[in-house]
Design a protein around this motif. Sequence first.
Motif, PDB file in Angstrom:
ATOM      1  N   GLU A 112      52.329 -83.162 -46.603  1.00 41.12           N
ATOM      2  CA  GLU A 112      51.317 -82.234 -47.377  1.00 41.12           C
ATOM      3  C   GLU A 112      51.737 -81.084 -47.764  1.00 41.12           C
ATOM      4  OE1 GLU A 112      48.389 -78.884 -47.642  1.00 41.12           O
ATOM      5  OE2 GLU A 112      50.072 -79.215 -46.249  1.00 41.12           O
ATOM      6  N   PRO A 133      45.847 -90.329 -50.296  1.00 39.66           N
ATOM      7  CA  PRO A 133      44.634 -89.483 -49.998  1.00 39.66           C
ATOM      8  C   PRO A 133      44.890 -88.707 -48.767  1.00 39.66           C
ATOM      9  CG  PRO A 133      43.865 -91.970 -50.465  1.00 39.66           C
ATOM     10  CD  PRO A 133      45.258 -91.841 -50.286  1.00 39.66           C
ATOM     11  N   ASN A 134      44.115 -87.575 -48.878  1.00 35.55           N
ATOM     12  CA  ASN A 134      44.460 -86.605 -47.651  1.00 35.55           C
ATOM     13  C   ASN A 134      44.195 -87.125 -46.379  1.00 35.55           C
ATOM     14  OD1 ASN A 134      44.997 -84.690 -49.936  1.00 35.55           O
ATOM     15  ND2 ASN A 134      43.410 -83.169 -49.033  1.00 35.55           N
ATOM     16  N   TYR A 135      45.209 -86.863 -45.374  1.00 36.26           N
ATOM     17  CA  TYR A 135      44.897 -87.522 -44.124  1.00 36.26           C
ATOM     18  C   TYR A 135      44.542 -86.299 -43.364  1.00 36.26           C
ATOM     19  CZ  TYR A 135      49.954 -85.803 -44.104  1.00 36.26           C
ATOM     20  OH  TYR A 135      51.146 -85.015 -44.118  1.00 36.26           O
ATOM     21  N   GLU A 136      44.106 -86.593 -41.942  1.00 32.71           N
ATOM     22  CA  GLU A 136      43.772 -85.397 -41.016  1.00 32.71           C
ATOM     23  C   GLU A 136      44.925 -84.620 -40.656  1.00 32.71           C
ATOM     24  OE1 GLU A 136      41.009 -84.533 -39.679  1.00 32.71           O
ATOM     25  OE2 GLU A 136      39.805 -86.160 -40.587  1.00 32.71           O
ATOM     26  N   TYR A 138      43.823 -82.683 -43.143  1.00 28.04           N
ATOM     27  CA  TYR A 138      43.663 -81.949 -44.464  1.00 28.04           C
ATOM     28  C   TYR A 138      42.427 -82.772 -45.342  1.00 28.04           C
ATOM     29  CZ  TYR A 138      48.341 -80.488 -43.029  1.00 28.04           C
ATOM     30  OH  TYR A 138      49.195 -80.206 -42.362  1.00 28.04           O
ATOM     31  N   ILE A 139      41.885 -83.589 -44.864  1.00 31.51           N
ATOM     32  CA  ILE A 139      40.825 -84.342 -45.197  1.00 31.51           C
ATOM     33  C   ILE A 139      39.880 -83.174 -45.585  1.00 31.51           C
ATOM     34  CG2 ILE A 139      38.749 -86.027 -45.114  1.00 31.51           C
ATOM     35  CD1 ILE A 139      40.588 -87.566 -43.133  1.00 31.51           C
TER      36      ILE A 139
END
Length: 152
Positions: A112, A133-136, A138-139
């Motif tokens: 990220e 897609p943003n992952y945890e 960072y969602i």
Amino acid sequence: MDNIVIKRTASTVPDFQLLITELDADLRRRNGDIMDIYDGHNKLQPLDTAVVIYMNDVPVCCGCFKSYSDDAVEVKRVYVRDEARGKGFSKLLMKELETWATEIGFRKTVLETGSQQQEALGLYTSLGYKRIPNYEPYIGLPDSVCFEKDLL
């Protein structure tokens, strides 16, 4: 001619910690108060998978990785000091982190970065990272940009 040394080390060593302190100050200077959200995500448990690159015995670049899943690592805390930027250290660092991850059995990296870190966005794209897609965790964070790369 510059003497360049790449050292695999731990995140607890003083040279890595020094560079991380500089990284945090740089991110705060660039991004301001939004770092209040990200500071908690940037804290690391001690890791034995850190790299420091030295130029003429001075630490100028660092990064590390931690396990993300059974087959992936998450690259963290990538930083190059101002005086070493534009000399290829970030690519050298990323290659070392990726090589190390594959040596211990990982097949993929994720990472990220912030939408304002134009140098980082360019670096990761040039190295074959693909936006995901943003992952945890960072969602839902609009300033986060997440990437992945298959290492094999």
